[in-house]
Design a protein around this motif. Structure first.
Motif, PDB file in Angstrom:
ATOM      1  N   HIS A  74       0.811  -1.223   0.000  1.00  0.00           N
ATOM      2  CA  HIS A  74       0.000   0.000   0.000  1.00  0.00           C
ATOM      3  C   HIS A  74       0.843   1.271   0.000  1.00  0.00           C
ATOM      4  CE1 HIS A  74       1.124   0.032   4.195  1.00  0.00           C
ATOM      5  NE2 HIS A  74       0.513   1.189   4.386  1.00  0.00           N
ATOM      6  N   GLN A  75       2.178   1.107  -0.171  1.00  0.00           N
ATOM      7  CA  GLN A  75       2.977   2.333  -0.098  1.00  0.00           C
ATOM      8  C   GLN A  75       3.296   2.855  -1.498  1.00  0.00           C
ATOM      9  OE1 GLN A  75       5.483   0.724   3.071  1.00  0.00           O
ATOM     10  NE2 GLN A  75       4.665   2.296   4.424  1.00  0.00           N
ATOM     11  N   PHE A  76       4.558   2.933  -1.886  1.00  0.00           N
ATOM     12  CA  PHE A  76       4.865   3.596  -3.166  1.00  0.00           C
ATOM     13  C   PHE A  76       4.094   2.946  -4.338  1.00  0.00           C
ATOM     14  CE2 PHE A  76       8.614   4.555  -6.311  1.00  0.00           C
ATOM     15  CZ  PHE A  76       7.810   5.429  -7.004  1.00  0.00           C
ATOM     16  N   MET A  77       4.405   1.694  -4.614  1.00  0.00           N
ATOM     17  CA  MET A  77       3.707   1.052  -5.740  1.00  0.00           C
ATOM     18  C   MET A  77       2.238   0.807  -5.417  1.00  0.00           C
ATOM     19  SD  MET A  77       5.305   0.960  -8.474  1.00  0.00           S
ATOM     20  CE  MET A  77       5.953   2.539  -8.008  1.00  0.00           C
ATOM     21  N   LYS A  96       1.423  -4.940   5.336  1.00  0.00           N
ATOM     22  CA  LYS A  96       2.148  -5.769   6.299  1.00  0.00           C
ATOM     23  C   LYS A  96       1.464  -5.789   7.665  1.00  0.00           C
ATOM     24  CE  LYS A  96       6.969  -5.605   7.904  1.00  0.00           C
ATOM     25  NZ  LYS A  96       8.182  -4.837   7.596  1.00  0.00           N
ATOM     26  N   HIS A  99       7.726 -11.777  -3.532  1.00  0.00           N
ATOM     27  CA  HIS A  99       7.088 -12.058  -4.836  1.00  0.00           C
ATOM     28  C   HIS A  99       6.941 -13.564  -5.049  1.00  0.00           C
ATOM     29  CE1 HIS A  99       8.457  -7.940  -6.723  1.00  0.00           C
ATOM     30  NE2 HIS A  99       7.834  -7.788  -5.573  1.00  0.00           N
ATOM     31  N   GLU A 128       5.020  -6.853  -9.408  1.00  0.00           N
ATOM     32  CA  GLU A 128       5.992  -5.778  -9.622  1.00  0.00           C
ATOM     33  C   GLU A 128       7.357  -6.355  -9.997  1.00  0.00           C
ATOM     34  OE1 GLU A 128       6.716  -2.899 -10.259  1.00  0.00           O
ATOM     35  OE2 GLU A 128       4.791  -1.929 -10.118  1.00  0.00           O
ATOM     36  N   LYS A 129       8.164  -5.510 -10.580  1.00  0.00           N
ATOM     37  CA  LYS A 129       9.521  -5.892 -10.972  1.00  0.00           C
ATOM     38  C   LYS A 129      10.473  -5.742  -9.794  1.00  0.00           C
ATOM     39  CE  LYS A 129      11.875  -2.849 -10.618  1.00  0.00           C
ATOM     40  NZ  LYS A 129      12.256  -1.998  -9.430  1.00  0.00           N
ATOM     41  N   ASN A 181       6.892  -1.180 -16.375  1.00  0.00           N
ATOM     42  CA  ASN A 181       5.913  -0.203 -16.845  1.00  0.00           C
ATOM     43  C   ASN A 181       6.477   0.810 -17.841  1.00  0.00           C
ATOM     44  OD1 ASN A 181       7.256   0.530 -14.338  1.00  0.00           O
ATOM     45  ND2 ASN A 181       6.178   2.467 -14.500  1.00  0.00           N
ATOM     46  N   TRP A 217      14.744  -1.635   3.383  1.00  0.00           N
ATOM     47  CA  TRP A 217      14.771  -2.997   2.817  1.00  0.00           C
ATOM     48  C   TRP A 217      15.476  -3.061   1.467  1.00  0.00           C
ATOM     49  CZ3 TRP A 217      12.634  -4.100  -1.894  1.00  0.00           C
ATOM     50  CH2 TRP A 217      11.608  -3.274  -2.377  1.00  0.00           C
ATOM     51  N   ARG A 218      15.462  -1.983   0.704  1.00  0.00           N
ATOM     52  CA  ARG A 218      16.090  -1.982  -0.623  1.00  0.00           C
ATOM     53  C   ARG A 218      17.617  -2.115  -0.560  1.00  0.00           C
ATOM     54  NH1 ARG A 218      11.575   1.005  -2.320  1.00  0.00           N
ATOM     55  NH2 ARG A 218      11.082   0.560  -4.486  1.00  0.00           N
TER      56      ARG A 218
HETATM   57  N1  LIG Z   1       7.550  -0.354 -11.684  1.00  0.00           N
HETATM   58  C1  LIG Z   1       8.160   0.625 -11.028  1.00  0.00           C
HETATM   59  O1  LIG Z   1       8.430   1.680 -11.585  1.00  0.00           O
HETATM   60  C2  LIG Z   1       8.512   0.436  -9.577  1.00  0.00           C
HETATM   61  C3  LIG Z   1       8.882   1.537  -8.789  1.00  0.00           C
HETATM   62  C4  LIG Z   1       9.145   1.321  -7.438  1.00  0.00           C
HETATM   63  C5  LIG Z   1       9.082   0.043  -6.902  1.00  0.00           C
HETATM   64  N2  LIG Z   1       8.762  -1.013  -7.697  1.00  0.00           N
HETATM   65  C6  LIG Z   1       8.697  -2.382  -7.150  1.00  0.00           C
HETATM   66  O2  LIG Z   1       7.498  -2.503  -6.381  1.00  0.00           O
HETATM   67  C7  LIG Z   1       7.703  -3.386  -5.265  1.00  0.00           C
HETATM   68  C8  LIG Z   1       7.337  -2.647  -3.986  1.00  0.00           C
HETATM   69  O3  LIG Z   1       8.138  -1.497  -3.867  1.00  0.00           O
HETATM   70  P1  LIG Z   1       7.615  -0.175  -3.121  1.00  0.00           P
HETATM   71  O4  LIG Z   1       8.520   0.923  -3.548  1.00  0.00           O
HETATM   72  O5  LIG Z   1       6.163  -0.017  -3.313  1.00  0.00           O
HETATM   73  O6  LIG Z   1       7.923  -0.568  -1.612  1.00  0.00           O
HETATM   74  P2  LIG Z   1       7.352   0.131  -0.304  1.00  0.00           P
HETATM   75  O7  LIG Z   1       8.364  -0.131   0.761  1.00  0.00           O
HETATM   76  O8  LIG Z   1       6.943   1.530  -0.591  1.00  0.00           O
HETATM   77  O9  LIG Z   1       6.024  -0.699  -0.002  1.00  0.00           O
HETATM   78  C9  LIG Z   1       6.102  -2.071   0.297  1.00  0.00           C
HETATM   79  C10 LIG Z   1       4.702  -2.550   0.657  1.00  0.00           C
HETATM   80  O10 LIG Z   1       4.749  -3.950   0.895  1.00  0.00           O
HETATM   81  C11 LIG Z   1       3.933  -4.233   2.038  1.00  0.00           C
HETATM   82  N3  LIG Z   1       4.383  -5.468   2.677  1.00  0.00           N
HETATM   83  C12 LIG Z   1       5.611  -5.759   3.157  1.00  0.00           C
HETATM   84  N4  LIG Z   1       5.590  -6.971   3.749  1.00  0.00           N
HETATM   85  C13 LIG Z   1       4.324  -7.445   3.631  1.00  0.00           C
HETATM   86  C14 LIG Z   1       3.662  -8.617   4.046  1.00  0.00           C
HETATM   87  N5  LIG Z   1       4.316  -9.570   4.714  1.00  0.00           N
HETATM   88  N6  LIG Z   1       2.348  -8.757   3.773  1.00  0.00           N
HETATM   89  C15 LIG Z   1       1.662  -7.802   3.099  1.00  0.00           C
HETATM   90  N7  LIG Z   1       2.229  -6.657   2.674  1.00  0.00           N
HETATM   91  C16 LIG Z   1       3.550  -6.484   2.939  1.00  0.00           C
HETATM   92  C17 LIG Z   1       4.129  -3.028   2.939  1.00  0.00           C
HETATM   93  O11 LIG Z   1       3.063  -2.935   3.876  1.00  0.00           O
HETATM   94  C18 LIG Z   1       4.120  -1.897   1.918  1.00  0.00           C
HETATM   95  O12 LIG Z   1       2.806  -1.484   1.681  1.00  0.00           O
HETATM   96  C19 LIG Z   1       9.158  -3.825  -5.346  1.00  0.00           C
HETATM   97  O13 LIG Z   1       9.219  -5.044  -6.018  1.00  0.00           O
HETATM   98  C20 LIG Z   1       9.822  -2.744  -6.188  1.00  0.00           C
HETATM   99  O14 LIG Z   1      10.966  -3.166  -6.894  1.00  0.00           O
HETATM  100  C21 LIG Z   1       8.456  -0.830  -9.020  1.00  0.00           C
END
Ligand SMILES: NC(=O)c1ccc[n+]([C@@H]2O[C@H](COP(=O)([O-])OP(=O)(O)OC[C@H]3O[C@@H](n4cnc5c(N)ncnc54)[C@H](O)[C@@H]3O)[C@@H](O)[C@H]2O)c1
Length: 385
Positions: free
Chosen positions: A11-14, A43, A86, A103-104, A132, A175-176
């Motif tokens: 529910h955060q960035f992606m 989470k 994933h 997601e990638k 994307n 985490w990254r």
């Molecule tokens: N396509 C793109 O342009 C792009 C850009 C950024 C990130 N990503 C990818 O998207 C994925 C997520 O990245 P992000 O930046 O959104 O990370 P983030 O840290 O912003 O969000 C991670 C999310 O995962 C959830 N999460 C973690 N553990 C969990 C669990 N056990 N059960 C349920 N939910 C859980 C967290 O609550 C959070 O909402 C990664 O694979 C990243 O590589 C893709």
């Protein structure tokens, strides 16, 4: 109208980028199918998760992803969590017969990604990995020009993906920056995008020689639960276990050669995802920081007129943009997610496999795996099939 019930995990960035796209989709790309935003999963069942669910219009929220997978009323699971989740999530979703958006990068290792591909193929579900940037209109238009033969035989492909968000040594160990959560650093995060674009626009990569560097080897613990420990308020320093910067040379199947660089230490480059393609008939160049523009050079023009011209890719008959605004009224990052969901939904409707599917996701993973092996051996290595 057929309703496709979706569960989004993350529910955060992606999570927000995808939620926004689910909301926008039917307004600009109406069709016979529509997504119904059933459940948003995070989470922890925090007030933040609940607020995000409300803000974007999800019907429910949950914090047990296994429970979400088991629901009979969910058709599509969208996995937008850190990389190490994933693999278990996709295996569970496939076993439950759900179509999957992931997601990638597809996984943290090549072996995991191959197992995920086997699982979705056995389950007979649709699968898509969210590279994307293929859905930026200027990139899709570049693909069209290449298919029309406007570039001719490709000699050089350059792919850079440069950012600078961790250049400050006091940036915390999120985490990254941990291998067990992210798989790798700049490599899996951003070189993965560059590798996917290269294999999409040009050809499969067959051999690489690479190098990976970690400039800042220790960082402050985040203390907000976003690092390895999940523990709030923990202080001190922890080890960075991924690359800050990864570069490689590549040999493509079509005989062309590639130069790739990825860094999260490139000061001033916020999201500089760039490619340059040089061929026998023409050249193309694109950069995400000016995402509506494509630079095109046509060698077949009279030499007195030759030179790069910049096309504003916002005309009605350019890919995707006709659904948005009049020419010149530019679009942005979030639109790429809407385009991706539109293509995914069309594939459900027409019973086609989305692209890139997990199959193309595995191909990217094989390139990342080869770069890691080469960085260790300091030798050219073949990309494993
Ligand atoms: N396509 C793109 O342009 C792009 C850009 C950024 C990130 N990503 C990818 O998207 C994925 C997520 O990245 P992000 O930046 O959104 O990370 P983030 O840290 O912003 O969000 C991670 C999310 O995962 C959830 N999460 C973690 N553990 C969990 C669990 N056990 N059960 C349920 N939910 C859980 C967290 O609550 C959070 O909402 C990664 O694979 C990243 O590589 C893709």
């Amino acid at each position: 109208m057929a309703e496709i019930n979706v569960a989004l995990i993350g529910h955060q960035f992606m999570g927000k980028a995808h939620s926004n796209a689910y909301r926008q989709l039917e307004r600009f790309f109406p069709g016979r199918y529509r997504f119904r935003m059933k459940v948003l999963c995070g989470k922890a069942c925090s007030t933040e998760l609940e607020a995000t669910a409300r803000q974007f219009g999800w019907e429910e929220f949950d914090c047990e992803w296994e429970r979400v997978m088991a629901r009979k009323d969910i058709d599509v699971v969208d996995i937008s969590t850190p990389g190490y989740l994933h693999h278990p999530m996709a295996l569970a979703a496939a076993a439950a017969g759900k179509h999957i958006i992931c997601e990638k990068p597809l996984a943290n290792t090549l072996a995991e990604s191959k197992e995920m591909l086997r699982a979705v193929e056995k389950a007979g579900v649709k699968h898509y990995v969210n590279y994307n940037y293929r859905r930026v209109p200027a990139v899709a238009y570049a693909k069209r020009l290449i298919e029309e033969g406007r570039v001719g035989d490709v000699y050089h492909y350059h792919g850079s993906y440069l950012q600078d968000w961790i250049i400050d040594p006091s940036f915390p160990l999120v985490w990254r920056l941990e291998k067990k959560h992210a798989g790798s650093g700049a490599l899996g995060d951003i070189a993965a995008h560059a590798s996917d674009l290269a294999q999409y626009l040009n050809a499969d990569i067959t051999e690489v020689v690479g190098q990976m560097t970690t400039f800042i080897k220790e960082r402050p613990l985040p203390g907000d639960g976003s690092g390895a420990w999940g523990a709030k308020g923990k202080s001190g320093k922890g080890k960075v276990t991924v690359d800050d910067d990864s570069n490689f040379l590549a040999q493509f199947k079509n005989g062309s050669i590639g130069v790739f660089e990825s860094s999260r230490f490139a000061g001033g480059r916020r999201n500089f995802n760039n490619f340059q393609i040089y061929g026998s008939k023409g050249s193309l160049a694109w950069n995400m920081e000016r995402m509506n523009e494509l630079e095109v050079y046509d060698r077949t023009e009279a030499s007195v007129n030759q030179g790069f011209k910049t096309i504003m890719v916002t005309e009605g008959d350019h890919p995707y943009v006709g659904a948005w605004w009049p020419p010149g009224h530019i679009i942005g990052y979030e639109h790429t997610f809407v385009h991706a969901l539109w293509d995914f939904l069309s594939c459900l409707e027409e019973d086609r496999m989305p692209e890139p599917s997990f199959r193309e996701g595995v191909k990217v993973q094989a390139v990342l795996d080869a770069v890691e092996r080469s960085a260790k051996s300091k030798k050219w290595v073949k990309v494993r099939k």
